[in-house]
Design a protein around this motif. Structure first.
Motif, short mmCIF file in Angstrom:
data_model
loop_
_atom_site.label_atom_id
_atom_site.label_comp_id
_atom_site.label_asym_id
_atom_site.label_seq_id
_atom_site.Cartn_x
_atom_site.Cartn_y
_atom_site.Cartn_z
N ASP A 242 39.98 41.94 -17.40
CA ASP A 242 39.74 40.64 -16.74
C ASP A 242 38.24 40.39 -16.57
O ASP A 242 37.76 39.26 -16.77
CB ASP A 242 40.42 40.61 -15.37
N ALA A 243 37.51 41.44 -16.20
CA ALA A 243 36.06 41.29 -16.04
C ALA A 243 35.40 40.93 -17.36
O ALA A 243 34.46 40.10 -17.39
CB ALA A 243 35.46 42.58 -15.48
N LEU A 244 35.86 41.49 -18.45
CA LEU A 244 35.29 41.19 -19.77
C LEU A 244 35.58 39.74 -20.17
O LEU A 244 34.71 39.04 -20.69
CB LEU A 244 35.84 42.16 -20.81
N PHE A 245 36.81 39.30 -19.92
CA PHE A 245 37.13 37.90 -20.23
C PHE A 245 36.31 36.95 -19.37
O PHE A 245 35.87 35.89 -19.85
CB PHE A 245 38.63 37.65 -20.02
N ASP A 246 36.09 37.31 -18.11
CA ASP A 246 35.27 36.47 -17.22
C ASP A 246 33.84 36.34 -17.74
O ASP A 246 33.17 35.32 -17.48
CB ASP A 246 35.24 37.06 -15.81
#
Length: 323
Positions: A242-246
């Motif tokens: 999720d952090a990477l997509f953000d």
């Protein structure tokens, strides 16, 4: 039964009941068959094991992955080792593709056990001469066993799949936390890809909750390969994704040796935006996950090659260098 022979002893392969598919594939890679074994559970849960042929003077390899219920799998392997010792086996190698209790490798606070050390002591007491395993959670566990430990890496198996399926020039290898940076760096060297790191914090008040806050490294527009030794409940890896997509990642691929996948893992992985989860078959992948986004690569050739090298008294290090 077909066995491989040297001038001194024969190679015999035994398997517990935890992961028969992997055991049969390793046997096929070795060109042999599993030794016929009678294993039963008594009404109170006690395990009984008896081998159906002589093992005297043989190099014996006992394959058992520590699957759920993990304590049963470990106890069965210990009993199998004890039976071989009492039957005059020449040597006994514990083959544990997934080594249970590896996460408990140190004391984080007072009055805690070091269960990974206890595991090594138990196998030594049962009669094991050697341990063969894959991708331990912490390298120092090798020092817990008073004898040789062959620590294999599944990175070549997983990394080759990634390089076959995705354009290398778009890849960025990502460590899900600071503790896996060295492993991620080795991945980066093999794939020729830059490195990024996800900084994570665990919620001390809520079990299994992980908050990923910061990404160190450039991931925008990249295909990010999150690498770890295992995925258990999926909290860490899904939060990292999720952090990477953000931060603008185009795609996220998760690659891990051991798909433990317990508790809420199936729900979390199904709900995630990850393009593909790549595991090895050190553990059976739960049917609940389906196969749409899950790829399982076999480590049977890797395990069989190491077993063959040990039996022939060849260098396992040289064998691994060719992978």
């Amino acid at each position: 039964m077909t066995v491989q022979r040297t001038g001194r002893s024969e190679l015999l392969l035994f398997a517990g009941r935890s992961h028969p598919a992997l055991a049969h594939e390793v046997a096929a890679q070795l060109g042999t068959s599993l030794v016929e074994t009678r294993a039963i559970d008594f009404a109170n849960g006690e395990i009984y094991v008896r081998y159906q042929q002589s093992v005297r003077g043989a190099d014996c390899f006992v394959l058992q992955s520590h699957t759920a219920p993990i304590n049963n799998a470990i106890m069965e392997q210990l009993i199998m080792v004890d039976a071989l010792k009492r039957a005059s086996a020449r040597s006994i190698t514990v083959v544990a593709p997934f080594y249970g209790y590896a996460r408990q490798d140190r004391k984080h606070s007072g009055r805690e056990p070091i269960s990974a050390r206890l595991m090594a002591d138990l196998f030594k007491a049962a009669g094991a001469d050697r341990i063969l395993t894959l991708d331990l959670h912490a390298d120092q566990i090798q020092g817990f066993f008073d004898g040789p430990v062959d620590h294999l890496s599944a990175m070549p198996v997983l990394a080759d799949h990634i390089s076959e399926q995705y354009a290398r020039e778009k890849l960025t290898v990502v460590s899900p936390d600071a503790g896996r940076v060295r492993v991620a760096d080795a991945w980066g060297e093999r794939l020729g890809a830059p490195l990024a790191i996800v900084h994570k914090r665990r919620d001390k008040d809520v079990a299994h909750r992980v908050s990923a806050h910061e990404v160190v490294g450039e991931v925008r527009g990249r295909v990010c390969v999150l690498v770890d030794d295992m995925v258990d409940t999926g909290g860490t890896i899904c939060a990292a994704a999720d952090a990477l997509f953000d931060q603008g990642a185009e795609e996220v691929i998760v690659a891990a040796t051991h798909g433990v996948l317990s508790g809420p893992a199936a729900e979390r992985l199904t709900a995630s935006k990850v393009t593909e989860f790549v595991f090895t078959d050190t553990l059976p992948v739960p049917a609940a996950l389906g196969q749409e986004r899950v790829t399982v690569r076999s480590v049977a050739p890797l395990i069989a090659g190491a077993i063959r090298a040990i039996h022939r008294q060849d260098s396992v290090t040289y064998f691994l260098a060719d992978q």
